[in-house]
Motif scaffolding. Structure first.
Motif, PDB file in Angstrom:
ATOM      1  N   ARG A   8       0.823  -1.211   0.000  1.00 46.86           N
ATOM      2  CA  ARG A   8       0.000   0.000   0.000  1.00 46.86           C
ATOM      3  C   ARG A   8       0.853   1.255   0.000  1.00 46.86           C
ATOM      4  NH1 ARG A   8      -1.986  -0.448   6.338  1.00 46.86           N
ATOM      5  NH2 ARG A   8      -1.745   1.747   6.805  1.00 46.86           N
ATOM      6  N   ARG A  66       1.728   7.445  13.064  1.00 48.62           N
ATOM      7  CA  ARG A  66       0.972   8.280  12.116  1.00 48.62           C
ATOM      8  C   ARG A  66       1.887   8.713  10.971  1.00 48.62           C
ATOM      9  NH1 ARG A  66      -0.871  11.469  15.899  1.00 48.62           N
ATOM     10  NH2 ARG A  66      -2.642  10.116  16.331  1.00 48.62           N
ATOM     11  N   SER A 106      -3.133   4.087   9.776  1.00 48.07           N
ATOM     12  CA  SER A 106      -4.396   4.802   9.899  1.00 48.07           C
ATOM     13  C   SER A 106      -4.752   4.967  11.376  1.00 48.07           C
ATOM     14  CB  SER A 106      -5.502   4.034   9.186  1.00 48.07           C
ATOM     15  OG  SER A 106      -5.765   2.804   9.860  1.00 48.07           O
ATOM     16  N   GLU A 107      -5.703   5.851  11.647  1.00 50.96           N
ATOM     17  CA  GLU A 107      -6.118   6.077  13.025  1.00 50.96           C
ATOM     18  C   GLU A 107      -6.717   4.816  13.663  1.00 50.96           C
ATOM     19  OE1 GLU A 107      -5.332   8.781  14.816  1.00 50.96           O
ATOM     20  OE2 GLU A 107      -4.259   9.385  13.002  1.00 50.96           O
ATOM     21  N   GLU A 130      -5.902   1.768  12.988  1.00 50.97           N
ATOM     22  CA  GLU A 130      -4.753   0.893  13.249  1.00 50.97           C
ATOM     23  C   GLU A 130      -3.979   1.361  14.471  1.00 50.97           C
ATOM     24  OE1 GLU A 130      -3.520  -0.744   8.818  1.00 50.97           O
ATOM     25  OE2 GLU A 130      -2.974   1.300   9.380  1.00 50.97           O
TER      26      GLU A 130
END
Length: 458
Positions: A43, A427, A432-433, A435
């Protein structure tokens, strides 16, 4: 010599091979289950690396930032007594943002001060393990809010590295990050340690792979680059393939994987140009970081867009001889970090590499006569071109005894948690938040955005 059975020979061979590789390399948990599906690191379209520098023993960071104005300095000197640096031993620094009092760094830490002035390095003030925000008054009314086994080295190292707030965890926050983003089809771990096995990089799926400061090690007598080893390697390989018991098969698989990963790293490093930066050969931390710089330079060749590294430096448990030992430690640390950052800069990798320190606890402001004892909150460092350099994040605590920041004997109550720093690093790393909240289970009790250490999070 008594004749050995095939099983006896294999057992002996495996034991010898295990003796020349690290436990982390072999992944001695011997998990037989298949890896669970995780989001692949494909990703990511860029390369980033986190480098954890663990200062084992408990760094006295309150002698890293020293008040420089007369009144504040007298408070510092009165508390620190024989451990206080004299004004002529302190070099002033100018943070971008305002602080409760002006500070400088000891001349022994001039390399760190230079990195700060160059906007390459910042400080995170008064941080430590907590499960929720606390105050001195709250702790007096509810002592259970203190971290478990607060003054124990092993337990506090575990709290910093696990990021969970309780002792006995089998995973660290770097390992849980890797569980979520690592390419599970890649047999080489994205978590590489130059300081042996550690909790911080251990996940449920991903385990750290250890590399020596001098580089990946070939298994003795099984080096494929030596022609005379070919027959031995062939025999050993056939023996590994012929095992039947499930545990033997798992162990053989780990041996084969370790050998293949070492060879893969050796090949990737062979294409990396030698550094032009001078690293102190007598500085073990510098030599660890030198290898990290080479490995990061091979990151693209390895096909790993995300990597987490772990290095360590001992000696920070300064109960005794602190006046002579601590300046030397600061000097070694500063020179190692400076050389590493210069190397990363010269290789054009600086935007994608963030280095940070951890240490099990700060130390008492008060002197025990020859040193300091175990404390709680302390200052940590974060370094790299992506970092907002020249900052002191958070609030510098009062250095007066019995202040609201002092829970007793100059032990500072932290204002920032390990989770808050870890979350901001994650971050920037690209998680991601949701995660991040999965990795740090207590983060929702804190201001998750209290630290904004980076220029951009893209």
């Amino acid at each position: 010599m008594a004749k050995q059975s095939r099983r006896q020979f294999l057992k002996t061979s495996l034991a010898r091979a295990a003796g020349i590789t690290t436990a982390a390399s072999l992944g001695l948990h011997l998990g037989l289950g298949k890896r669970v599906l995780a989001q692949s690191s494909s990703r990511f379209s860029d390369n980033k690396a986190l480098v954890c520098v663990f200062l084992f023993g408990g760094c006295d960071s309150y002698n890293l930032l020293v008040p420089t104005q007369a009144g504040d300095y007298q408070t510092y000197k009165g508390v620190r007594q024989n451990l206080a640096y004299s004004p002529d031993q302190v070099r002033g620094i100018s943070p971008n943002s305002t602080s409760p009092y002006s500070v400088g760094m000891p001349t022994a830490a001039s390399a760190l001060a230079q990195l700060f002035d160059e906007k390459k390095l910042s400080l995170v003030a008064n941080i430590g393990p907590m499960t929720q925000p606390v105050t001195k008054a709250m702790i007096k009314n509810q002592p259970s809010l203190l971290p478990p086994q607060l003054f124990s080295h092993n337990d506090q190292q575990g709290l910093w590295q696990s990021g969970l707030g309780y002792t006995g965890s089998s995973t660290g926050w770097g390992g849980r990050m890797a569980d979520l983003i690592a390419d599970t089809s890649d047999p080489l771990s994205m978590n590489l340690s130059i300081n042996g096995n550690n909790l911080m990089q251990a996940g449920t799926i991903i385990q750290p792979f250890s590399v020596d400061a001098s580089g990946p090690e070939q298994m003795a007598a099984l080096d494929p680059t030596k022609d005379w080893n070919a027959r031995r390697i062939d025999v050993f390989s056939r023996l590994l393939e012929d095992v039947q018991h499930p545990f033997e098969r798992a162990y053989a698989s780990k041996l084969q994987s370790a050998a293949q990963n070492n060879e893969r790293l050796i090949q990737a490093l062979s294409s990396v140009a030698p550094t032009e930066v001078s690293y102190n050969e007598d500085n073990n931390l510098a030599q660890q970081l030198k290898m990290v710089a080479r490995l990061i330079a091979s990151q693209q060749a390895l096909g790993q867009p995300r990597q987490i590294y772990f290095v360590g430096m001992g000696g920070w448990d300064t109960h005794d001889n602190q006046s002579s030992v601590h300046p030397q430690l600061l000097q070694y640390l500063g020179h190692a970090l400076q050389s590493f950052q210069q190397d990363i800069d010269a290789r054009g990798l600086a935007q994608g590499v963030t280095t940070f320190t951890m240490s099990e606890f700060g130390r008492t402001l008060t002197s025990n006569g020859d040193g300091t004892d175990h404390g709680w909150g302390g200052h940590q460092m974060v370094m790299g071109d992506a970092v907002k350099g020249g900052e002191i994040f958070g609030r510098l605590p009062s250095l007066a005894l019995n202040s609201n920041d002092d829970m007793g004997d100059g032990r500072m109550v932290p204002e920032l948690s390990v989770e808050q720093m870890g979350a901001d690093l994650a971050r920037w790393f690209g998680l991601s938040e949701p995660e991040i909240n999965t990795i740090f289970m207590n983060l929702n009790r804190f201001d998750a955005n209290a630290l904004s250490m980076f220029k951009t999070y893209v």
